[in-house]
Design a protein around this motif. Structure first.
Motif, mmCIF file in Angstrom:
data_model
loop_
_atom_site.group_PDB
_atom_site.id
_atom_site.type_symbol
_atom_site.label_atom_id
_atom_site.label_comp_id
_atom_site.label_asym_id
_atom_site.label_seq_id
_atom_site.Cartn_x
_atom_site.Cartn_y
_atom_site.Cartn_z
ATOM 1 N N UNK A 196 0.837 -1.231 -0.085
ATOM 2 C CA UNK A 196 0.051 0.222 0.171
ATOM 3 C C UNK A 196 0.921 1.453 -0.133
ATOM 4 N N UNK A 197 1.889 1.178 0.827
ATOM 5 C CA UNK A 197 2.978 2.319 0.628
ATOM 6 C C UNK A 197 3.570 2.648 -0.554
ATOM 7 N N UNK A 198 3.768 1.496 -1.138
ATOM 8 C CA UNK A 198 4.595 1.631 -2.595
ATOM 9 C C UNK A 198 3.508 2.022 -3.456
ATOM 10 N N UNK A 199 2.364 1.757 -3.531
ATOM 11 C CA UNK A 199 1.274 2.156 -4.427
ATOM 12 C C UNK A 199 0.702 3.625 -4.115
ATOM 13 N N UNK A 238 -6.749 0.355 -7.288
ATOM 14 C CA UNK A 238 -8.110 0.005 -6.459
ATOM 15 C C UNK A 238 -7.680 -0.895 -5.370
ATOM 16 N N UNK A 239 -6.859 -0.481 -4.642
ATOM 17 C CA UNK A 239 -6.338 -1.198 -3.534
ATOM 18 C C UNK A 239 -7.170 -1.736 -2.491
ATOM 19 N N UNK A 240 -8.146 -1.114 -2.128
ATOM 20 C CA UNK A 240 -9.342 -1.367 -1.002
ATOM 21 C C UNK A 240 -10.133 -2.443 -1.557
ATOM 22 N N UNK A 288 -10.235 -6.678 -0.492
ATOM 23 C CA UNK A 288 -11.163 -7.492 0.091
ATOM 24 C C UNK A 288 -11.490 -8.733 -0.856
ATOM 25 N N UNK A 289 -11.182 -8.448 -2.104
ATOM 26 C CA UNK A 289 -11.315 -9.680 -3.055
ATOM 27 C C UNK A 289 -10.181 -10.674 -2.808
#
Length: 423
Positions: free
Chosen positions: A64-67, A77-79, A83-84
């Motif tokens: 997440x930090x890298x993105x 669409x990290x979130x 979840x997926x």
């Protein structure tokens, strides 16, 4: 256990069937999460179990930090992807631990995996022989790619040299990796199952899995499956049968021409020299990934890489750094080797076939195949987070059984020594 059966079926088979914004497996994962939360007092939080999840959570955090740094957080669409994929994997890990606390739970889970293996093996064999029934069943679990559907309709013969049989697992390579790893699991269970009918069921599932894996025409899956079978055969039966097989293999060419059997007409893509174009494409993907990482060494960039190449790198290690950046990639590689070390430690420490070792052989084979495909820890492949807790819980159960046996022996010796002194 019914809930866990439905949960396993949904996370393994129903990822492509959507109701509203999410797939059925996301909804079942949320149900399972709520169930585990309500029963958290019964959930075992062992530090040895949690160590793997801590590594995985660290990968997610640094991914997440890298993105965020490379500006792809929203585009990726990290979130929703969390979840997926990652959330499903974590819930699967703890659900498996929760429902396999007993010997009955372990046996039920292994039987469920074998039955799914049996189903996808039969459908794969039907698809390989271009049966409309096989393709119809396969479509229920996810739409065929346009390329696969066109080849299936145009082919009137067996699909030697064509890798388009998804079984009930959406993609041919995903189906092959499942067949290879769970087929290995089923074959190994022949040696530890106590009931003869269960042994026969696992034998049927393992052999059909091997045939179906051949019919996926995926080389790494098929040859790693053969190696895994050989290892289990050696552990379960000793070295003599292995020596006999080696002698036959060495002297067989003296009596028959193996080129009549091991040729492109019968083996298709499984002949190592077959389909050089595909091999060159994979080599180009690898080279492109290395070049991309040399330009983006710290934060990677999955969306930029995908836009340049149209698909992930088909290599676990390269994908780990592309998706997780330098720190996230290193963490995931450490997790990979931690699992492999667990397998090797169990293998050389006990040198005896057991449920935990069989699960680790199947898991290790799946991870090794991830070096040639995109199903891996990077993409939170569900089967990893089923086999790993199964291996950990089985190992603990076997340790308890061994302790109880030793305790019983000690008590028996004490009784005998006491009787002898009275005499």
């Amino acid at each position: 256990m019914v809930l866990y059966f439905l949960f396993l079926a949904s996370v393994l088979l129903l990822n492509s069937i959507h109701v509203g914004p999410f797939s059925i497996r996301v909804y079942f994962t949320l149900i399972m999460f709520l169930y585990l939360f309500c029963n958290k007092d019964k959930l075992i939080f062992n530090k040895n179990y949690n160590a793997y999840i801590y590594l995985f959570l660290s990968f997610i955090f640094f991914k997440g930090i890298a993105l965020l740094i490379n500006g792809e957080f929203i585009e990726y669409n990290f979130v929703k992807n969390f979840l997926a994929h990652e959330f499903v994997a974590i819930v699967t890990f703890y659900a498996t631990i929760y429902f396999t606390r007993t010997e009955r739970g372990i046996s039920f889970t292994l039987l469920t995996l074998s039955l799914i293996l049996l189903a996808t093996s039969i459908v794969t064999i039907l698809q390989y022989n271009n049966s409309p029934i096989g393709w119809m069943i396969g479509q229920f679990f996810g739409e065929l790619s346009e390329n696969a559907e066109m080849k299936a309709m145009s082919s009137t013969d067996e699909m030697v040299g064509i890798s388009i049989t998804p079984g009930i697992l959406r993609t041919s390579y995903g189906n092959a990796m499942f067949l290879s790893s769970i087929g290995t699991l089923a074959f190994g269970l022949i040696y530890v199952a106590r009931n003869r009918y269960v042994k026969l069921l696992h034998l049927l599932c393992g052999l059909l899995g091997l045939v179906a894996c051949f019919m996926t025409q995926q080389r790494s899956a098929f040859y790693i499956m053969l190696l895994s079978f050989s290892l289990i055969f050696y552990l379960g039966k000793g070295i003599k049968p292995l020596i006999i097989c080696l002698v036959v293999f060495i002297f067989l060419p003296s009596f028959m021409d193996l080129s009549d059997v091991l040729n492109e007409e019968t083996m298709g893509r499984l002949v190592l020299s077959h389909n050089l174009i595909t091999d060159n494409a994979r080599a180009n993907l690898t080279q492109n990934a290395i070049s991309f990482l040399s330009e983006h060494p710290f934060v990677g960039g999955p969306m930029e890489y995908f836009s340049q190449n149209g698909m992930p790198a088909h290599n676990f290690i390269l994908n780990a750094f592309i998706y997780g950046g330098l720190i996230g990639g290193l963490i995931l590689v450490v997790m990979f080797f931690k699992i492999q070390f667990l397998f090797l430690n169990t293998l050389f420490k006990f040198k005896k076939i057991s449920k935990s070792l069989i699960c680790l052989i199947a898991l290790s084979s799946f991870l090794l195949q991830g070096l040639f495909h995109n199903e891996s820890l990077v993409f939170s492949s569900t089967i990893i987070f089923i086999l790993l807790p199964l291996a950990l819980v089985s190992s603990k159960q076997e340790g308890l059984n061994q302790f109880q046996q030793n305790d019983t022996i000690k008590k028996g010796l004490q009784v005998l020594s006491g009787a002898g002194s009275n005499f």
